[in-house]
Design a protein around this motif. Structure first.
Motif, PDB file in Angstrom:
ATOM      1  N   THR A 257      -2.396  -4.780  -2.901  1.00 19.02           N
ATOM      2  CA  THR A 257      -1.879  -4.491  -4.231  1.00 19.02           C
ATOM      3  C   THR A 257      -1.970  -5.762  -5.061  1.00 19.02           C
ATOM      4  O   THR A 257      -1.974  -6.873  -4.519  1.00 19.02           O
ATOM      5  N   ILE A 258      -2.041  -5.611  -6.372  1.00 19.06           N
ATOM      6  CA  ILE A 258      -2.077  -6.746  -7.291  1.00 19.06           C
ATOM      7  C   ILE A 258      -0.869  -6.650  -8.207  1.00 19.06           C
ATOM      8  O   ILE A 258      -0.621  -5.602  -8.811  1.00 19.06           O
ATOM      9  N   ILE A 259      -0.120  -7.739  -8.314  1.00 16.72           N
ATOM     10  CA  ILE A 259       1.087  -7.758  -9.150  1.00 16.72           C
ATOM     11  C   ILE A 259       0.945  -8.832 -10.225  1.00 16.72           C
ATOM     12  O   ILE A 259       0.645 -10.002  -9.900  1.00 16.72           O
TER      13      ILE A 259
ATOM     14  N   ASN B 184      10.185 -11.105   5.704  1.00 20.80           N
ATOM     15  CA  ASN B 184      11.047 -12.213   5.283  1.00 20.80           C
ATOM     16  C   ASN B 184      11.013 -12.444   3.766  1.00 20.80           C
ATOM     17  O   ASN B 184      11.600 -13.410   3.275  1.00 20.80           O
ATOM     18  N   ILE B 185      10.308 -11.576   3.050  1.00 22.07           N
ATOM     19  CA  ILE B 185      10.228 -11.664   1.591  1.00 22.07           C
ATOM     20  C   ILE B 185      10.466 -10.277   0.994  1.00 22.07           C
ATOM     21  O   ILE B 185       9.924  -9.279   1.476  1.00 22.07           O
ATOM     22  N   VAL B 186      11.273 -10.224  -0.061  1.00 24.77           N
ATOM     23  CA  VAL B 186      11.498  -8.985  -0.798  1.00 24.77           C
ATOM     24  C   VAL B 186      11.152  -9.240  -2.267  1.00 24.77           C
ATOM     25  O   VAL B 186      11.743 -10.135  -2.894  1.00 24.77           O
ATOM     26  N   ILE B 187      10.196  -8.481  -2.786  1.00 27.32           N
ATOM     27  CA  ILE B 187       9.793  -8.616  -4.195  1.00 27.32           C
ATOM     28  C   ILE B 187      10.233  -7.362  -4.938  1.00 27.32           C
ATOM     29  O   ILE B 187       9.881  -6.246  -4.548  1.00 27.32           O
ATOM     30  N   ARG B 188      10.991  -7.563  -6.005  1.00 32.63           N
ATOM     31  CA  ARG B 188      11.443  -6.444  -6.831  1.00 32.63           C
ATOM     32  C   ARG B 188      10.750  -6.533  -8.186  1.00 32.63           C
ATOM     33  O   ARG B 188      10.712  -7.610  -8.801  1.00 32.63           O
ATOM     34  N   LEU B 189      10.220  -5.391  -8.645  1.00 32.35           N
ATOM     35  CA  LEU B 189       9.451  -5.360  -9.889  1.00 32.35           C
ATOM     36  C   LEU B 189      10.243  -4.708 -11.020  1.00 32.35           C
ATOM     37  O   LEU B 189      11.182  -3.945 -10.790  1.00 32.35           O
ATOM     38  N   LYS B 190       9.804  -4.987 -12.233  1.00 28.87           N
ATOM     39  CA  LYS B 190      10.435  -4.393 -13.409  1.00 28.87           C
ATOM     40  C   LYS B 190       9.981  -2.948 -13.607  1.00 28.87           C
ATOM     41  O   LYS B 190      10.676  -2.140 -14.200  1.00 28.87           O
ATOM     42  N   GLU B 191       8.763  -2.644 -13.120  1.00 29.67           N
ATOM     43  CA  GLU B 191       8.236  -1.284 -13.236  1.00 29.67           C
ATOM     44  C   GLU B 191       7.376  -0.955 -12.025  1.00 29.67           C
ATOM     45  O   GLU B 191       7.021  -1.836 -11.243  1.00 29.67           O
ATOM     46  N   GLU B 192       7.033   0.307 -11.868  1.00 29.62           N
ATOM     47  CA  GLU B 192       6.282   0.762 -10.688  1.00 29.62           C
ATOM     48  C   GLU B 192       4.883   0.161 -10.624  1.00 29.62           C
ATOM     49  O   GLU B 192       4.256  -0.097 -11.653  1.00 29.62           O
ATOM     50  N   ASN B 193       4.414  -0.043  -9.403  1.00 24.49           N
ATOM     51  CA  ASN B 193       3.061  -0.520  -9.156  1.00 24.49           C
ATOM     52  C   ASN B 193       2.440   0.365  -8.077  1.00 24.49           C
ATOM     53  O   ASN B 193       3.099   1.262  -7.539  1.00 24.49           O
ATOM     54  N   THR B 194       1.191   0.114  -7.747  1.00 33.60           N
ATOM     55  CA  THR B 194       0.475   0.958  -6.782  1.00 33.60           C
ATOM     56  C   THR B 194       0.021   0.153  -5.574  1.00 33.60           C
ATOM     57  O   THR B 194      -0.559  -0.927  -5.715  1.00 33.60           O
ATOM     58  N   LEU B 195       0.296   0.681  -4.391  1.00 34.32           N
ATOM     59  CA  LEU B 195      -0.152   0.096  -3.129  1.00 34.32           C
ATOM     60  C   LEU B 195      -1.324   0.931  -2.629  1.00 34.32           C
ATOM     61  O   LEU B 195      -1.217   2.143  -2.460  1.00 34.32           O
TER      62      LEU B 195
END
Length: 340
Positions: free
Chosen positions: A258-260, A294-305
């Motif tokens: 995925t790209i963020i 060991n990492i949790v990334i929270r986004l402002k809006e939905e993304n695609t995996l």
């Protein structure tokens, strides 16, 4: 309006060749075919192998449909011809399969390799981008293959490339991060390969006493599965996670990616606490809860995996494992604070 127009155009492009194939099938079911079997067999063979692909080419020559998709109708024509033409009248079909079709296969493979080489050179020409074979391969196949064939072809080539061709050690740049050294995934997948190998031998011996062809078919499938897993393992060494041009490229070998955009990150947390996975929260690893994070990334809006064979799933929170988790977080925070 555009949808209706595109549907009408697609109906013509694919409908006319399929209609010709249907007519050929009906002819072989008619009394006329029984009377003139030899001459009509020759005509139907040439129509299925030459006329149908040529008509399809005329219909797509001014469209964006990849010209290489002609091979699809060629294969359909060969299969239909083999089914409807009596074996004694398949002389020209056998000639085509023996001499012409292999040349076409080699030509297509050469064309893919040529375009792939050009794509990789384009990546290398831009010093701000790292060369990623899997991405270059996908972009190349999207340009020259029918959309439905892209993901299967890309996956098969990638498994062979990472598993058996790409052996050079991959050195990480400052903006790249590994994720396989401490997660235990390599050990788990290696164990699965060993189990497959042992079971393959045992089942082959047992099944060969009952049905030899079945034993060999299952053995081949087991070997093929082992090769794919081996390719998956090797791809994890060669496709690191990276931070480039204000974007976070998250890769899990060739299994998930995925790209963020860094600006879309709401928060990033170093945490190994259990977290419930659902449609909002997903793991980068295709193993899900079998692998630690060991990492949790929270986004402002939905993304695609994007997963195996192009399967897409949405997420808003993503959990993953990074070997150097502190440096990873620090680089993202630094990039966010200094983005232009």
């Amino acid at each position: 309006m555009n949808r209706a127009l595109n549907f009408h155009r697609s109906l013509i492009i694919f409908g006319i060749p399929l209609l010709i194939i249907g007519v050929m099938i009906l002819i072989t079911k008619s009394p006329i075919f029984i009377i003139n079997q030899k001459s009509l067999s020759i005509g139907i063979t040439f129509d299925l192998l030459l006329t149908v692909p040529f008509v399809y080419f005329l219909l797509i020559r001014k469209t964006k449909v990849p010209k290489i998709s002609i091979i699809s109708f060629l294969i359909i024509g060969m299969v239909v011809c083999y089914v409807i033409i009596p074996p004694k009248n398949q002389y020209y079909l056998n000639l085509f399969k023996t001499w012409i079709f292999p040349v076409l296969e080699l030509s297509i493979l050469s064309y893919v390799i040529y375009n792939l080489t050009k794509a990789i050179k384009r990546y290398k020409s831009n010093r701000n981008k790292s060369v990623d074979f899997f991405t270059a391969l996908k972009n190349t196949c999207l340009e020259i293959l029918p959309k439905g064939a892209v993901n299967p072809v890309v996956m098969e080539i990638a498994v062979l490339y990472y598993g058996f061709i790409y052996w050079k050690k991959r050195k990480l740049n400052e903006n790249e991060f590994s994720y396989h050294k401490n997660s235990g995934t390599i050990s788990l997948l290696t164990a699965i390969i060993c189990i497959i190998a042992i079971e393959t031998v045992v089942f082959h011996i047992l099944l060969s006493k009952w049905n030899t062809p079945t034993a060999w078919i299952l053995t081949f499938l087991s070997i093929y599965s082992g090769i794919q897993i081996f390719g998956f393992i090797k791809s994890m060494f060669k496709r690191p996670i990276s931070i480039e041009n204000n974007k976070l490229f998250l890769r899990y070998g060739i299994m998930n990616e995925t790209i963020i955009n860094l600006t879309d990150i709401d928060s990033i947390e170093v945490s190994s606490k259990d977290i419930e996975l659902d449609k909002v929260t997903r793991k980068l690893s295709f193993l899900g809860e079998l692998e630690s994070h060991n990492i949790v990334i929270r986004l402002k809006e939905e993304n695609t995996l994007i997963g195996l064979y192009g399967i897409k799933r949405t997420y808003k929170n993503l959990v993953l494992h990074i070997d150097n988790k502190i440096e990873f977080k620090n680089q993202i925070m630094y990039a966010l604070e200094n983005r232009t």
